[in-house]
Design an enzyme around this catalytic site. Sequence first.
Site, short mmCIF file in Angstrom:
data_model
loop_
_atom_site.label_atom_id
_atom_site.label_comp_id
_atom_site.label_asym_id
_atom_site.label_seq_id
_atom_site.Cartn_x
_atom_site.Cartn_y
_atom_site.Cartn_z
N PHE A 131 56.57 37.52 36.87
CA PHE A 131 57.00 38.71 36.15
C PHE A 131 55.81 39.55 35.69
O PHE A 131 54.79 39.01 35.27
CB PHE A 131 57.78 38.32 34.87
N ASP A 132 55.98 40.86 35.77
CA ASP A 132 55.18 41.74 34.93
C ASP A 132 55.70 41.55 33.50
O ASP A 132 56.74 40.93 33.30
CB ASP A 132 55.36 43.19 35.40
N PHE A 133 54.99 42.08 32.52
CA PHE A 133 55.43 41.86 31.13
C PHE A 133 55.94 43.15 30.48
O PHE A 133 57.14 43.34 30.32
CB PHE A 133 54.29 41.25 30.31
N LYS B 109 45.98 44.90 38.77
CA LYS B 109 47.00 45.50 39.64
C LYS B 109 46.73 47.00 39.76
O LYS B 109 46.38 47.63 38.76
CB LYS B 109 48.40 45.26 39.07
N ASP C 260 57.99 46.80 37.07
CA ASP C 260 58.55 48.13 36.78
C ASP C 260 57.67 49.28 37.23
O ASP C 260 58.00 50.44 36.98
CB ASP C 260 58.79 48.27 35.27
#
Length: 224
Positions: free
Chosen positions: A14-16, A144, A169
Amino acid sequence: MEKERMAMIDTIIFDFDGTIIDTNFIIERGLNLFSRAYRGTRLSPKELEQLTGRPLFDQMAAIQPHRAEEMTDRFRKWYAQRHDELTQAFNGMDELFEDLRQLDFKLAIVTNNSREGVQMGLEHLGMNHLFQAVITCDDVLEKKPSPEGVHLALKLLNARPEEAIFIGDSSGDLIASRRAGVVNVLVGWSSIKRELLLTHQPDFIIEHPLELLEVVSLMEQQIA
């Protein structure tokens, strides 16, 4: 009824910010506050989109490059004072992690946020215990959209790219996961315009966290 463990896909990364935790309001408010203070104007919608998902220092440098270090320190203090009041998990995220925990998935976070910022968020959400690996901008040389963080998460979890899914996202999330050979999932609650994100051709889009389980099931049907 006890849930059956799905085979094949065993790792979810996951991204946060903007994916698990809703920091959209506090970040937009803070960036505009600092933009007004240091350059005299609010950020345009396009500028806000371009800054979303970038490390804090890079965001401050985009606003006022000659004072970025000072601004970064001040923003961190401002953010910490307001964090718990202005942030929360996205609706449905707690239920998703309860299901993923029962199904024994290996879970990781790969984010451009700092370790301090992520730890603050995880403690606030009560999610410290969920992740076997947390990769922040403090842990990599290239953030990223570089795939370095994704590669590191896979290594720490002893996982193969074809057994993993990345959920995020931003365009940086989509690019990083694709470069790492990991299927990506775009969240429908991103604050970035969808038309822009669609140019990166996400593998899947979900409108609610629990739809991630449907993605896993579909992928495993394709693998079988």
